[in-house]
Design an enzyme around this catalytic site. Structure first.
Site, PDB file in Angstrom:
ATOM      1  N   TYR A 119       3.871   5.598  15.575  1.00 57.31           N
ATOM      2  CA  TYR A 119       2.551   4.991  15.331  1.00 57.31           C
ATOM      3  C   TYR A 119       1.434   6.025  15.547  1.00 57.31           C
ATOM      4  O   TYR A 119       0.520   6.162  14.735  1.00 57.31           O
ATOM      5  CB  TYR A 119       2.380   3.793  16.268  1.00 57.31           C
ATOM      6  CG  TYR A 119       1.114   3.001  16.053  1.00 57.31           C
ATOM      7  CD1 TYR A 119       0.987   2.159  14.949  1.00 57.31           C
ATOM      8  CD2 TYR A 119       0.059   3.083  16.953  1.00 57.31           C
ATOM      9  CE1 TYR A 119      -0.177   1.417  14.754  1.00 57.31           C
ATOM     10  CE2 TYR A 119      -1.104   2.346  16.771  1.00 57.31           C
ATOM     11  CZ  TYR A 119      -1.212   1.514  15.671  1.00 57.31           C
ATOM     12  OH  TYR A 119      -2.361   0.789  15.470  1.00 57.31           O
TER      13      TYR A 119
ATOM     14  N   VAL B 230       0.807  -1.226   0.000  1.00 61.58           N
ATOM     15  CA  VAL B 230       0.000   0.000   0.000  1.00 61.58           C
ATOM     16  C   VAL B 230       0.841   1.277   0.000  1.00 61.58           C
ATOM     17  O   VAL B 230       0.348   2.344  -0.353  1.00 61.58           O
ATOM     18  CB  VAL B 230      -1.007   0.043   1.183  1.00 61.58           C
ATOM     19  CG1 VAL B 230      -2.038  -1.066   1.065  1.00 61.58           C
ATOM     20  CG2 VAL B 230      -0.287   0.006   2.527  1.00 61.58           C
TER      21      VAL B 230
ATOM     22  N   PHE C 134      -7.894  -5.271  19.768  1.00 63.42           N
ATOM     23  CA  PHE C 134      -8.634  -6.327  19.087  1.00 63.42           C
ATOM     24  C   PHE C 134      -7.796  -7.581  18.976  1.00 63.42           C
ATOM     25  O   PHE C 134      -6.587  -7.512  18.782  1.00 63.42           O
ATOM     26  CB  PHE C 134      -9.083  -5.841  17.688  1.00 63.42           C
ATOM     27  CG  PHE C 134     -10.300  -4.973  17.767  1.00 63.42           C
ATOM     28  CD1 PHE C 134     -11.552  -5.473  17.473  1.00 63.42           C
ATOM     29  CD2 PHE C 134     -10.195  -3.653  18.192  1.00 63.42           C
ATOM     30  CE1 PHE C 134     -12.684  -4.694  17.589  1.00 63.42           C
ATOM     31  CE2 PHE C 134     -11.322  -2.863  18.316  1.00 63.42           C
ATOM     32  CZ  PHE C 134     -12.569  -3.374  18.015  1.00 63.42           C
TER      33      PHE C 134
HETATM   34  N1  LIG Z   1      -5.571  -5.124  16.459  1.00 64.52           N
HETATM   35  C1  LIG Z   1      -5.701  -4.018  17.163  1.00 64.52           C
HETATM   36  O1  LIG Z   1      -5.930  -4.066  18.374  1.00 64.52           O
HETATM   37  C2  LIG Z   1      -5.601  -2.673  16.517  1.00 64.52           C
HETATM   38  C3  LIG Z   1      -5.804  -1.533  17.315  1.00 64.52           C
HETATM   39  C4  LIG Z   1      -5.737  -0.284  16.744  1.00 64.52           C
HETATM   40  C5  LIG Z   1      -5.469  -0.145  15.392  1.00 64.52           C
HETATM   41  N2  LIG Z   1      -5.268  -1.263  14.647  1.00 64.52           N
HETATM   42  C6  LIG Z   1      -4.978  -1.061  13.230  1.00 64.52           C
HETATM   43  O2  LIG Z   1      -5.819  -1.898  12.454  1.00 64.52           O
HETATM   44  C7  LIG Z   1      -5.152  -2.274  11.262  1.00 64.52           C
HETATM   45  C8  LIG Z   1      -5.196  -3.778  11.124  1.00 64.52           C
HETATM   46  O3  LIG Z   1      -4.541  -4.339  12.244  1.00 64.52           O
HETATM   47  P1  LIG Z   1      -4.620  -5.891  12.584  1.00 64.52           P
HETATM   48  O4  LIG Z   1      -4.601  -5.999  14.045  1.00 64.52           O
HETATM   49  O5  LIG Z   1      -5.699  -6.515  11.807  1.00 64.52           O
HETATM   50  O6  LIG Z   1      -3.177  -6.343  12.067  1.00 64.52           O
HETATM   51  P2  LIG Z   1      -2.713  -7.648  11.262  1.00 64.52           P
HETATM   52  O7  LIG Z   1      -1.232  -7.666  11.385  1.00 64.52           O
HETATM   53  O8  LIG Z   1      -3.494  -8.838  11.681  1.00 64.52           O
HETATM   54  O9  LIG Z   1      -3.114  -7.290   9.759  1.00 64.52           O
HETATM   55  C9  LIG Z   1      -2.468  -6.285   9.039  1.00 64.52           C
HETATM   56  C10 LIG Z   1      -2.356  -6.748   7.591  1.00 64.52           C
HETATM   57  O10 LIG Z   1      -1.765  -5.673   6.857  1.00 64.52           O
HETATM   58  C11 LIG Z   1      -0.846  -6.237   5.952  1.00 64.52           C
HETATM   59  N3  LIG Z   1       0.155  -5.246   5.594  1.00 64.52           N
HETATM   60  C12 LIG Z   1       1.139  -4.713   6.374  1.00 64.52           C
HETATM   61  N4  LIG Z   1       1.874  -3.850   5.669  1.00 64.52           N
HETATM   62  C13 LIG Z   1       1.352  -3.813   4.414  1.00 64.52           C
HETATM   63  C14 LIG Z   1       1.676  -3.110   3.224  1.00 64.52           C
HETATM   64  N5  LIG Z   1       2.721  -2.256   3.167  1.00 64.52           N
HETATM   65  N6  LIG Z   1       0.924  -3.316   2.129  1.00 64.52           N
HETATM   66  C15 LIG Z   1      -0.121  -4.190   2.174  1.00 64.52           C
HETATM   67  N7  LIG Z   1      -0.469  -4.900   3.251  1.00 64.52           N
HETATM   68  C16 LIG Z   1       0.264  -4.710   4.358  1.00 64.52           C
HETATM   69  C17 LIG Z   1      -0.241  -7.428   6.679  1.00 64.52           C
HETATM   70  O11 LIG Z   1       0.333  -8.359   5.771  1.00 64.52           O
HETATM   71  C18 LIG Z   1      -1.446  -7.983   7.416  1.00 64.52           C
HETATM   72  O12 LIG Z   1      -2.119  -8.967   6.647  1.00 64.52           O
HETATM   73  C19 LIG Z   1      -3.730  -1.695  11.364  1.00 64.52           C
HETATM   74  O13 LIG Z   1      -3.695  -0.478  10.652  1.00 64.52           O
HETATM   75  C20 LIG Z   1      -3.553  -1.441  12.843  1.00 64.52           C
HETATM   76  O14 LIG Z   1      -2.671  -0.383  13.109  1.00 64.52           O
HETATM   77  C21 LIG Z   1      -5.315  -2.510  15.162  1.00 64.52           C
END
Ligand SMILES: NC(=O)c1ccc[n+]([C@@H]2O[C@H](COP(=O)([O-])OP(=O)(O)OC[C@H]3O[C@@H](n4cnc5c(N)ncnc54)[C@H](O)[C@@H]3O)[C@@H](O)[C@H]2O)c1
Length: 259
Positions: free
Chosen positions: A165, A59, A198
């Site tokens: 972040y 991305v 999450f």
């Molecule tokens: N899980 C949480 O508690 C939480 C809390 C706050 C924010 N978030 C945000 O939610 C989003 C998803 O988090 P998640 O917990 O599902 O994480 P995750 O690691 O399970 O999923 C993230 C996905 O993004 C993909 N990814 C990473 N860099 C990439 C790139 N340059 N191009 C394309 N794909 C890429 C990874 O391969 C992975 O499949 C993130 O932006 C994270 O910061 C998550």
């Protein structure tokens, strides 16, 4: 916007966690979903399960995103729904002193990497998707399309070590209103979710005691959220045509202290 098989969606980060949950929910509601992710093996597997498509996309790379949209649009037509979930975490202090007295600064390359993926990556996908949506005719009462971004509660209460972040997520939070204003005349809505904690692979490596200490910051319910609960809010932001330019915390009432 009512979902059915005439509606195409793109979900970044769709191979895992919140993006995967979102892709599954949108597909279950009838939409045709394309996943953008770096993780090809997992992305292909999820796409197959939900009858969707997959494109290996970084991305943060404009050409890679453009190629991904070509694949998505060849498979399903121009998307009306764009959900940004791809992202990475990062923990490093602005400057610090180690226990042995050594002074260290934040790695600038690390800061740039987080901004490139989380903030600029979300913008590239949203902007390119909006450009494509402008070629569509609006749907009566539902406009041309909807963009949903994923920030974090760190956009508002970033903790120690979350300077990179928090900046990346604060940027997503701050671009929501101007992006919604830019696209309002074209009938495209833009909303952002600020998740708390999450249950996703991002926390897989985390020691159980750290997880327990995070849960202590929650009000109610006293547990991590699920990708299905996150996807439920995405679905609401897509299907309720009146919500626009909004940033919503989804965090069980958590307000994060400095550490
Ligand atoms: N899980 C949480 O508690 C939480 C809390 C706050 C924010 N978030 C945000 O939610 C989003 C998803 O988090 P998640 O917990 O599902 O994480 P995750 O690691 O399970 O999923 C993230 C996905 O993004 C993909 N990814 C990473 N860099 C990439 C790139 N340059 N191009 C394309 N794909 C890429 C990874 O391969 C992975 O499949 C993130 O932006 C994270 O910061 C998550």
């Amino acid at each position: 916007m009512k979902l059915d098989s005439s509606i195409a969606a793109v979900v970044t980060g769709g191979a895992s966690g919140l993006g995967e949950g979102t892709a599954r929910r949108l597909a279950a509601e009838g939409a045709k979903v394309t996943l953008f992710d770096l993780n090809e093996e997992r992305g292909q597997a999820v796409a197959k399960e939900i009858g969707g498509a997959f494109a290996k996309v970084d991305v943060s790379d404009e050409a890679s995103v453009a190629a991904g949209f070509e694949i998505a649009r060849a498979a399903h037509g121009q998307e009306r729904i764009m959900v940004n979930c791809a992202g990475i975490g990062w923990a490093e202090k602005t400057a610090r002193r180690s226990s042995s007295g050594e002074i260290m600064g934040h790695r600038i390359e690390g800061f740039k990497k987080v901004i490139n993926i989380n903030l600029i990556g979300s913008f590239i996908c949203a902007a390119k998707s909006a450009e494509g949506m402008l070629h569509l005719d609006p749907i009566e009462g539902a406009g041309r399309g909807v963009i949903v971004n994923t920030a974090s509660v760190a956009a508002q209460d970033g903790q120690m070590g979350q300077v990179a972040y928090g900046a990346s997520k604060g940027g997503i939070y701050a671009m929501t209103l101007p992006m919604a204003r830019d696209l309002a005349r074209e009938g495209i809505r833009v909303n952002t979710i600020l998740p708390g904690f999450f249950e996703t692979p991002i926390y897989e490596q985390m020691p159980p005691e750290v997880k327990t200490s995070l849960v202590a910051h929650l009000q109610y319910p006293n547990r991590f959220g699920t990708p299905a609960e996150y996807a439920d809010l995405v679905h609401f932001m897509v299907s309720n045509d009146y919500i626009n330019a909004e940033c919503v915390r989804l965090d069980a009432g958590a307000r994060m202290p400095p550490k």
